[in-house]
Enzyme design. Structure first.
Site: not given
Length: 434
Positions: A202, A319
């Site tokens: 991320e 995710e």
């Protein structure tokens, strides 16, 4: 007949897109991409998977390695075939890298074990090389190391900008990719158990919402990875937020400006596939479940469509999850969320589309209460969710098997045609001799 019709449709669609290539490098067990599809040994590859960031950490203690084995065993028994995990732990408690270029061999042996065990259970790995956040060190630790050397850095985002910090990270990339596995005897860069490298979990650069900093960093680091290892796929670790390259899409973002750009970042040639994260319960925490599901549908549709028609690369939802800590949580709502993600993947895959799989956050096994974060799935405890997961694994497996059968039919037809030509040639030769 239903499966045969589906197979014919898939083959036609992939041929029409110009993405199907029967000569994709086969037989070496590395996952490859061509167009919007993954291939394994020449067959289109679809994956149902999971996150388990804790694997190396747990495996660094030999007395705890049975938990890694147990997780892989349970995952494989539910048809899960890809795991995403950390190949970093920078500074702090039980680090992998305790200072720039200095490594903890015990922790590295833990990662060696994870790779060896994944190989045993037929599970491919996506290994992430750094963290945006402070847990396990992250970009903050890299910047602090540079500060300790007397450099003046004003932001953790200097991780993406300063040449000294970038060289620290390049050294980590080089060390991990060239690592010799003490269990398998194979260098990581040569091991097909690894499906892909991920540059960062991320990545975010809020100090530059224009996206230029992250774009330049991904380009530089992706080229560096490929200069060492061209066997493996590479992805950036993006959550999927749209940026300035597609202003009309930014309305889909859940109100976050973090300096990434789903389209521009994934268009970088050395990035092999796109990734997407989805946490409506976090991003839209004040809204109800139906609103969150509506957001999820639009979020998935847009990214799968853009991967198909703009990026022309596969996409993995790397995710997603729903926390039992959410107000009013019910298992039914979590199963509904999983089913929504899985349906989008399957409906794309069966049409020959770009969506190739999903990895839920996160898998645990028994005796790991300290790792519970609200999103954990323990397959033996969460029976209804485990059933949803297993059903998706079966559906994607069926698509893979259909393609394999179609390829076998094609091979048989080619072999039969070759034998016929050989027989005709032989008969012609005998007639001429007579």
């Amino acid at each position: 007949m239903r499966h045969f019709a589906l197979a014919c449709l898939l083959v036609i669609l992939i041929y029409q897109q110009g993405n199907f290539h029967i000569h994709v490098k086969a037989g070496d067990s590395f996952i490859r991409t061509r167009g919007t599809h993954f291939f394994l040994n020449g067959n289109p590859y679809y994956a149902n998977g999971f996150n388990a960031y804790w694997l190396m950490y747990i495996a660094s203690d030999p007395s705890q390695r049975y938990k890694v084995s147990s997780a892989f065993h349970e995952a494989a028994s539910h048809g899960l075939s890809v795991a995403r995990t950390w190949a970093f732990s920078d500074g702090g408690y039980r680090p992998l890298q305790y200072s720039p270029g200095s490594y903890n061999e015990q922790m590295f042996k833990g990662l060696d074990f994870v790779i060896a065990e994944a190989r045993k259970y037929g599970i491919k790995l996506i290994l992430s090389l750094a963290n945006n956040y402070e847990s396990f060190g992250g970009k903050k630790q890299y910047v602090n190391w540079a500060k300790n050397e007397g450099l003046y850095l004003s932001s953790d985002d200097d991780f993406f900008r300063h040449p000294v910090v970038k060289n620290y990270f390049k050294n980590h990339i080089k060390t991990v990719l060239n690592r010799y596995n003490s269990f398998t005897g194979i260098h990581y860069k040569d091991d097909p158990t690894i499906m892909a490298w991920e540059l960062m979990n991320e990545p975010r650069c809020t100090s530059d919402p224009s996206g230029r900093t992250i774009q330049a960093w991904i380009m530089e680091m992706a080229q560096f990875v490929k200069s060492i290892d061209r066997n493996h796929l590479l992805e950036a670790g993006l959550e999927g937020f749209y940026g300035h390259s597609t202003p009309q899409r930014k309305t889909l973002n859940p109100g976050l400006e973090i300096g990434t750009d789903f389209i521009a970042n994934n268009r970088i040639p050395a990035i092999d596939f796109a990734t997407l994260h989805s946490y409506p319960d976090q991003w839209l925490s004040s809204s109800n479940n139906q609103y969150q599901l509506s957001f999820l549908n639009n979020w998935l549709n847009a990214h799968i469509q853009d991967s198909q028609y703009i990026l022309r690369k596969p996409i993995l939802i790397t995710e997603f999850g729903k926390s039992w800590k959410d107000p009013g949580f019910s298992t039914y709502e979590r199963d509904e969320m999983f089913s929504t993600v899985y349906y989008k993947i399957y409906s794309s895959a069966k049409r020959g589309g770009a969506a190739a799989g999903g990895l839920f956050w996160q898998l645990l096994t028994e005796g790991m209460d300290n790792f519970r974060d609200g999103y954990e799935i323990i397959l033996g405890e969460n029976s209804s969710t485990a059933n949803v997961i297993a059903q998706q694994s079966h559906k994607l497996y069926q698509i893979r098997k259909i393609f394999e059968r179609m390829r076998n039919v094609q091979r048989w037809k080619r072999a039969r045609a070759a034998r016929r030509r050989q027989w005709q040639h032989g008969n012609r030769g005998r007639r001429i001799g007579n």
